[in-house]
Scaffold this motif. Structure first.
Motif, PDB file in Angstrom:
ATOM      1  N   PHE A 101       0.945  -1.202   0.129  1.00 19.27           N
ATOM      2  CA  PHE A 101       0.122  -0.014  -0.202  1.00 19.27           C
ATOM      3  C   PHE A 101       0.754   1.339   0.061  1.00 19.27           C
ATOM      4  CE2 PHE A 101      -2.441  -3.509   2.436  1.00 19.27           C
ATOM      5  CZ  PHE A 101      -3.091  -3.641   1.583  1.00 19.27           C
ATOM      6  N   ASN A 102       1.944   1.348  -0.990  1.00 22.91           N
ATOM      7  CA  ASN A 102       2.755   2.416  -0.912  1.00 22.91           C
ATOM      8  C   ASN A 102       2.601   3.297  -2.337  1.00 22.91           C
ATOM      9  OD1 ASN A 102       4.277   0.748  -2.510  1.00 22.91           O
ATOM     10  ND2 ASN A 102       6.150   1.244  -1.702  1.00 22.91           N
ATOM     11  N   GLY A 103       1.672   2.842  -3.135  1.00 29.25           N
ATOM     12  CA  GLY A 103       1.406   3.353  -3.993  1.00 29.25           C
ATOM     13  C   GLY A 103       2.196   2.871  -5.576  1.00 29.25           C
ATOM     14  N   LYS A 104       2.898   1.748  -5.242  1.00 29.25           N
ATOM     15  CA  LYS A 104       3.637   1.030  -6.287  1.00 29.25           C
ATOM     16  C   LYS A 104       3.552  -0.356  -6.233  1.00 29.25           C
ATOM     17  CE  LYS A 104       7.732   4.378  -6.163  1.00 29.25           C
ATOM     18  NZ  LYS A 104       9.033   4.338  -5.988  1.00 29.25           N
ATOM     19  N   ALA A 105       3.081  -0.904  -7.653  1.00 29.04           N
ATOM     20  CA  ALA A 105       2.772  -2.382  -7.489  1.00 29.04           C
ATOM     21  C   ALA A 105       4.034  -3.286  -7.369  1.00 29.04           C
ATOM     22  CB  ALA A 105       2.407  -2.771  -9.030  1.00 29.04           C
ATOM     23  N   ASP A 106       3.726  -4.225  -6.568  1.00 22.72           N
ATOM     24  CA  ASP A 106       4.900  -4.963  -6.011  1.00 22.72           C
ATOM     25  C   ASP A 106       4.641  -6.671  -6.546  1.00 22.72           C
ATOM     26  OD1 ASP A 106       3.251  -5.702  -3.904  1.00 22.72           O
ATOM     27  OD2 ASP A 106       3.958  -4.271  -2.797  1.00 22.72           O
ATOM     28  N   GLN A 107       3.474  -6.629  -6.957  1.00 18.47           N
ATOM     29  CA  GLN A 107       3.159  -8.330  -7.404  1.00 18.47           C
ATOM     30  C   GLN A 107       2.445  -8.159  -8.757  1.00 18.47           C
ATOM     31  OE1 GLN A 107       1.309 -10.639  -4.335  1.00 18.47           O
ATOM     32  NE2 GLN A 107       2.623  -9.878  -2.599  1.00 18.47           N
ATOM     33  N   TYR A 108       2.786  -9.110  -9.741  1.00 13.17           N
ATOM     34  CA  TYR A 108       1.948  -9.285 -10.852  1.00 13.17           C
ATOM     35  C   TYR A 108       1.327 -10.535 -11.090  1.00 13.17           C
ATOM     36  CZ  TYR A 108       5.375  -5.504 -11.096  1.00 13.17           C
ATOM     37  OH  TYR A 108       6.218  -4.245 -10.726  1.00 13.17           O
ATOM     38  N   ARG A 109       0.018 -10.672 -11.521  1.00 14.98           N
ATOM     39  CA  ARG A 109      -0.587 -12.097 -11.516  1.00 14.98           C
ATOM     40  C   ARG A 109      -1.228 -12.338 -13.096  1.00 14.98           C
ATOM     41  NH1 ARG A 109      -3.571 -14.589  -6.727  1.00 14.98           N
ATOM     42  NH2 ARG A 109      -3.393 -16.409  -7.954  1.00 14.98           N
ATOM     43  N   TRP A 110      -0.979 -13.353 -13.435  1.00 11.05           N
ATOM     44  CA  TRP A 110      -1.733 -13.829 -14.718  1.00 11.05           C
ATOM     45  C   TRP A 110      -3.076 -14.445 -14.160  1.00 11.05           C
ATOM     46  CZ3 TRP A 110       3.207 -12.210 -14.674  1.00 11.05           C
ATOM     47  CH2 TRP A 110       3.449 -11.392 -15.654  1.00 11.05           C
ATOM     48  N   LEU A 111      -4.290 -14.281 -14.865  1.00 12.89           N
ATOM     49  CA  LEU A 111      -5.280 -15.321 -14.353  1.00 12.89           C
ATOM     50  C   LEU A 111      -6.077 -15.619 -15.215  1.00 12.89           C
ATOM     51  CD1 LEU A 111      -6.102 -12.283 -11.679  1.00 12.89           C
ATOM     52  CD2 LEU A 111      -5.048 -14.463 -11.081  1.00 12.89           C
ATOM     53  N   GLY A 112      -7.135 -16.436 -14.823  1.00 16.83           N
ATOM     54  CA  GLY A 112      -8.118 -17.296 -15.787  1.00 16.83           C
ATOM     55  C   GLY A 112      -7.133 -18.131 -17.124  1.00 16.83           C
ATOM     56  N   MET A 113      -7.620 -17.849 -18.146  1.00 21.53           N
ATOM     57  CA  MET A 113      -6.985 -18.381 -19.232  1.00 21.53           C
ATOM     58  C   MET A 113      -5.449 -17.758 -19.750  1.00 21.53           C
ATOM     59  SD  MET A 113      -8.868 -20.942 -19.977  1.00 21.53           S
ATOM     60  CE  MET A 113      -8.277 -21.645 -21.192  1.00 21.53           C
ATOM     61  N   ALA A 114      -5.145 -16.790 -19.138  1.00 19.74           N
ATOM     62  CA  ALA A 114      -3.705 -16.290 -19.371  1.00 19.74           C
ATOM     63  C   ALA A 114      -2.766 -17.156 -18.699  1.00 19.74           C
ATOM     64  CB  ALA A 114      -3.786 -14.479 -19.054  1.00 19.74           C
ATOM     65  N   GLY A 115      -2.997 -17.663 -17.835  1.00 18.91           N
ATOM     66  CA  GLY A 115      -1.905 -18.794 -17.162  1.00 18.91           C
ATOM     67  C   GLY A 115      -2.142 -18.578 -15.728  1.00 18.91           C
ATOM     68  N   THR A 116      -0.972 -18.907 -14.845  1.00 19.51           N
ATOM     69  CA  THR A 116      -0.867 -19.182 -13.421  1.00 19.51           C
ATOM     70  C   THR A 116       0.140 -18.402 -12.882  1.00 19.51           C
ATOM     71  OG1 THR A 116       0.462 -21.027 -13.381  1.00 19.51           O
ATOM     72  CG2 THR A 116      -1.777 -21.516 -13.675  1.00 19.51           C
ATOM     73  N   ARG A 117       0.851 -17.412 -13.699  1.00 18.94           N
ATOM     74  CA  ARG A 117       2.295 -16.964 -13.277  1.00 18.94           C
ATOM     75  C   ARG A 117       1.875 -15.692 -12.144  1.00 18.94           C
ATOM     76  NH1 ARG A 117       4.795 -14.157 -18.454  1.00 18.94           N
ATOM     77  NH2 ARG A 117       2.528 -14.461 -19.062  1.00 18.94           N
ATOM     78  N   TRP A 118       2.636 -15.532 -11.102  1.00 17.01           N
ATOM     79  CA  TRP A 118       2.358 -14.970 -10.100  1.00 17.01           C
ATOM     80  C   TRP A 118       3.760 -14.350  -9.591  1.00 17.01           C
ATOM     81  CZ3 TRP A 118      -0.902 -16.112  -5.025  1.00 17.01           C
ATOM     82  CH2 TRP A 118      -0.698 -14.919  -4.249  1.00 17.01           C
ATOM     83  N   GLY A 119       4.223 -13.152 -10.189  1.00 13.56           N
ATOM     84  CA  GLY A 119       5.586 -12.520 -10.012  1.00 13.56           C
ATOM     85  C   GLY A 119       5.714 -11.720  -8.795  1.00 13.56           C
ATOM     86  N   VAL A 120       6.946 -11.460  -8.349  1.00 10.32           N
ATOM     87  CA  VAL A 120       7.015 -10.780  -7.126  1.00 10.32           C
ATOM     88  C   VAL A 120       8.221  -9.712  -7.535  1.00 10.32           C
ATOM     89  CG1 VAL A 120       7.881 -10.503  -4.765  1.00 10.32           C
ATOM     90  CG2 VAL A 120       6.469 -12.473  -5.516  1.00 10.32           C
ATOM     91  N   ASP A 121       7.889  -8.323  -7.255  1.00 12.00           N
ATOM     92  CA  ASP A 121       8.878  -7.416  -7.640  1.00 12.00           C
ATOM     93  C   ASP A 121       9.310  -6.700  -6.389  1.00 12.00           C
ATOM     94  OD1 ASP A 121      10.111  -5.191  -8.597  1.00 12.00           O
ATOM     95  OD2 ASP A 121       8.603  -4.184  -9.661  1.00 12.00           O
ATOM     96  N   VAL A 122      10.583  -7.138  -5.688  1.00 12.69           N
ATOM     97  CA  VAL A 122      10.823  -6.690  -4.410  1.00 12.69           C
ATOM     98  C   VAL A 122      11.329  -5.233  -4.552  1.00 12.69           C
ATOM     99  CG1 VAL A 122      12.628  -7.083  -2.753  1.00 12.69           C
ATOM    100  CG2 VAL A 122      11.796  -9.125  -3.846  1.00 12.69           C
ATOM    101  N   ASP A 123      11.997  -4.704  -5.458  1.00 15.88           N
ATOM    102  CA  ASP A 123      12.379  -3.112  -5.448  1.00 15.88           C
ATOM    103  C   ASP A 123      11.487  -2.512  -6.058  1.00 15.88           C
ATOM    104  OD1 ASP A 123      12.958  -4.193  -7.835  1.00 15.88           O
ATOM    105  OD2 ASP A 123      15.083  -3.754  -7.809  1.00 15.88           O
ATOM    106  N   GLU A 124      10.276  -2.961  -6.636  1.00  7.58           N
ATOM    107  CA  GLU A 124       9.230  -2.251  -7.240  1.00  7.58           C
ATOM    108  C   GLU A 124       9.606  -1.151  -8.496  1.00  7.58           C
ATOM    109  OE1 GLU A 124       7.799   0.033  -3.859  1.00  7.58           O
ATOM    110  OE2 GLU A 124       6.341  -1.486  -3.096  1.00  7.58           O
ATOM    111  N   ASP A 125      10.598  -2.041  -9.252  1.00  8.68           N
ATOM    112  CA  ASP A 125      11.009  -1.258 -10.304  1.00  8.68           C
ATOM    113  C   ASP A 125      10.408  -1.723 -11.598  1.00  8.68           C
ATOM    114  OD1 ASP A 125      11.911  -3.599 -10.567  1.00  8.68           O
ATOM    115  OD2 ASP A 125      14.081  -3.084 -11.022  1.00  8.68           O
ATOM    116  N   GLY A 126       9.282  -2.578 -11.546  1.00  5.00           N
ATOM    117  CA  GLY A 126       8.321  -3.212 -12.665  1.00  5.00           C
ATOM    118  C   GLY A 126       8.971  -4.485 -13.388  1.00  5.00           C
TER     119      GLY A 126
END
Length: 626
Positions: A101-126
């Motif tokens: 909740f600091n205004g920057k995304a730190d996780q990225y999830r593909w869902l549904g038919m797009a797959g199962t990937r769930w990525g983590v962005d520790v330093d929030e650089d995209g």
């Protein structure tokens, strides 16, 4: 990136309200996302409205046909968006998450038919630094993307961490060999990426190829626990119309992720990839002609042309906007798969394509994408049973035909549900009689057991659970069946729940003797569970000082979702979580099949109720706590 995220997250913007056009300008942080993008004329017909979704509030963008296009949520009530969701055909396919909740995304999830990937962005650089969830197929795709530009960091996100290596339980020389290979993987990848010439920026990943995964059982030299691995897997790729492949080597499953053991080997695109087995755990030769999605540079021109057709159809399906278009393309795809089966020379390759055909027909029928096709699937099942009676392949196709036919019957508004269910249970028993040792027999038995349990026929249910436990010992369903028997027999017996809470504290319900303990199994996606929590909170305030102690057990598939929910909804009782969802150790231990499930334990530590409804809880506590 920051400005794009902030556009709907600032307090003023949230209060004033964006337009649909403004909201639709936001883009996912990750580049490889296929989501619905309305044209200029369509945007004028889109609407945006503030909505409450569960315990979150936010903006929902809706298309001209009423389908969801975007959902931007504030999940912790700080008036700032912290979850950005993108949809395709009304289904969420991708989500950016700001979990701290600091205004920057730190996780990225593909869902549904797009797959199962769930990525983590520790330093929030995209950029994704690690994976909470990723399939073997997706690992192979990520490897190809890393090879395109020699992206070492992207490759290293696919390699086990030191903690993950320790969790494998390897010992002795085996542990040293695997650890050394992982330690040298960065240098090996750099050298391989520089030397290979087959992958460039125009290369596309096509398929993951491997024989079926295998189990390295505990007790094997240097292995202290069962491991699930792929050996000599490959990634099939395409560059300028020519198919090639990359040898991935060994992949091992660690929790919800698959990991590469070392860098690729051999020359990308080489025709003799993986012909010399060099597995980390056992040797399996895979030459691209024996996987569920085969392909290699040495294939005949006819097969390559058919695979090209499949690729083209898949791309068209990704862009299709109407159910009619999708059904037409799905049928075209099925016709091409039939031709692939006819062209397949290798028996195992042919068998895997037959399975793909069965999956395509069954999946399309059950999702409603295919209004036709049940006749083709029935004919396929009949034909395979004649060709190879009582084989694993015949069982595989027949079970999917049965499941599709069962689901399709419910689309009839005049359907007699009781008769359909009775007939279905009879078919399941017939399937088990014919294919008692097939993998799908365990699922058929589980469905019978659940049906009997929900009908109140618990002794019949236990018979089926017992058979699963006996016939499929050591499997997930076998463990779940054993847990279900334990749950059904739990009343009057002691039960102890142990674990580490989400906030890192040890929990042992045996230390709570003298208190009435309620174990609530729940998940963030279970709306009734969330509603039940309101009542549990009220009853804790009423009875807590007199000895009532709730304990929560989350059966979510990802810890981040649990933490995010608990941050937004402070619950004054301990919460346990382990990876695995409804197949997690907590779920398996008591055979939890549906949510919500609640177990009530008396002051003496014995189970009073193993199927308590929230409406009964106040009365039960009134009896137990004076």
């Amino acid at each position: 990136m920051a400005l794009g995220l902030a556009a709907l997250s600032g307090g003023a913007a949230f209060a004033a309200g964006p337009t649909a056009e403004q909201a639709l300008k936001l883009q996912p942080i990750q580049p490889d996302v296929e989501f619905q993008r309305p044209g200029a004329e369509q945007i004028a017909q889109c609407t945006i409205a503030a909505e409450k979704i569960g315990n979150a509030t936010g903006w929902v963008v809706t298309g001209a046909n009423g389908e969801r296009l975007r959902v931007f949520l504030d999940t912790n009530d700080d008036k700032k968006v912290d979850q950005w969701s993108y949809f395709k055909d009304g289904v969420e396919v991708y989500r950016d998450v700001d979990s701290d909740f600091n205004g920057k995304a730190d996780q990225y999830r593909w869902l549904g038919m797009a797959g199962t990937r769930w990525g983590v962005d520790v330093d929030e650089d995209g950029k994704i630094d690690g994976w909470k969830m990723i399939s073997a197929e997706e690992v192979s795709s990520e490897l190809v993307e890393a090879a395109k530009t020699g992206d070492v960091d992207r490759f290293l996100s696919l390699i086990p961490t030191q903690e993950e290596l320790k969790s494998l339980g390897l010992t002795g020389q085996r542990a040293k060999d695997i650890t050394d290979k992982v330690a040298n993987s960065e240098e090996a990848f750099v050298a391989w990426a520089r030397a290979q010439k087959a992958i460039d920026k125009s290369t596309n990943w096509v398929h993951f190829g491997a024989t079926r995964p295998g189990i390295v059982p505990a007790g094997t030299e240097g292995v202290s626990q069962d491991l699930i691995v792929y050996e000599n897997a490959i990634a099939v790729l395409e560059t300028d119309g020519q198919h090639g492949q990359v040898e991935l080597g060994t992949l091992v499953r660690i929790g919800d992720t698959w990991r590469l053991i070392g860098a690729p080997s051999g020359s990308a695109g080489s025709a003799d990839v993986a012909t010399a087995p060099q597995g980390s755990f056992f040797s399996v030769s895979y030459n691209g002609a024996s996987s569920a999605v085969p392909g290699n540079v040495g294939m005949g021109a006819e097969m390559q042309q058919l695979l090209d057709q499949l690729e083209k159809i898949d791309q068209q399906m990704a862009q299709a906007t109407s159910p009619q278009q999708r059904e037409q393309l799905a049928m075209q795809r099925i016709d091409v798969i039939k031709k692939v089966i006819g062209a397949a020379k290798d028996p195992e390759m042919r068998e895997n394509w037959i399975k793909q055909l069965a999956d395509a027909l069954s999946g399309g029928i059950q999702t409603g994408e295919l209004t036709q096709g049940i006749g083709q699937l029935q004919a396929l099942a009949d034909d395979i049973e004649k060709q190879v009676p009582k084989s694993d392949l015949a069982a595989y196709v027949r079970f999917r035909e049965m499941s599709a036919a069962y689901t399709q019957q419910f689309t009839d508004p005049k359907a007699d549900y009781t008769k359909i269910q009775e007939a279905w249970l009879g078919k399941l028993e017939g399937f088990i009689d014919t294919y008692p040792k097939s993998a799908d027999a365990a699922e058929a038995m589980m469905q019978l057991a659940i049906a009997h349990e929900f009908a109140g026929e618990e002794e019949d249910a236990k018979k089926w659970y017992a058979r699963i436990r006996s016939d499929f010992s050591g499997s997930t369903l076998g463990d779940k069946a054993e847990g279900a028997i334990r749950r059904l027999d739990a009343v009057g017996k002691p039960y102890v729940l142990r674990g580490t809470t989400v906030d890192g504290k040890k929990l042992d319900t045996s230390t709570l003797k003298g208190k009435v303990v309620l174990i609530q199994y729940w998940a963030t996606w279970c709306e009734p569970c969330i509603e039940d929590m309101k009542t549990i909170r009220e009853l804790q305030a009423k009875y807590g000082a007199r000895g009532f102690q709730p304990v929560g057990v989350s059966l979510d598939s990802g810890e981040a979702e649990v933490r995010q929910f608990l941050t937004a909804n402070r619950l004054p009782w301990p919460q346990l979580y382990e990876d695995g969802g409804l197949d997690s150790p907590y779920a398996l231990d008591m055979g939890v099949l549906t949510l919500p499930t609640m177990i009530l334990i008396g002051k003496d530590g014995t189970v009073i109720s193993r199927g308590l409804h929230i409406s009964q809880l106040d009365d039960e506590l009134g009896k137990l706590i004076k």
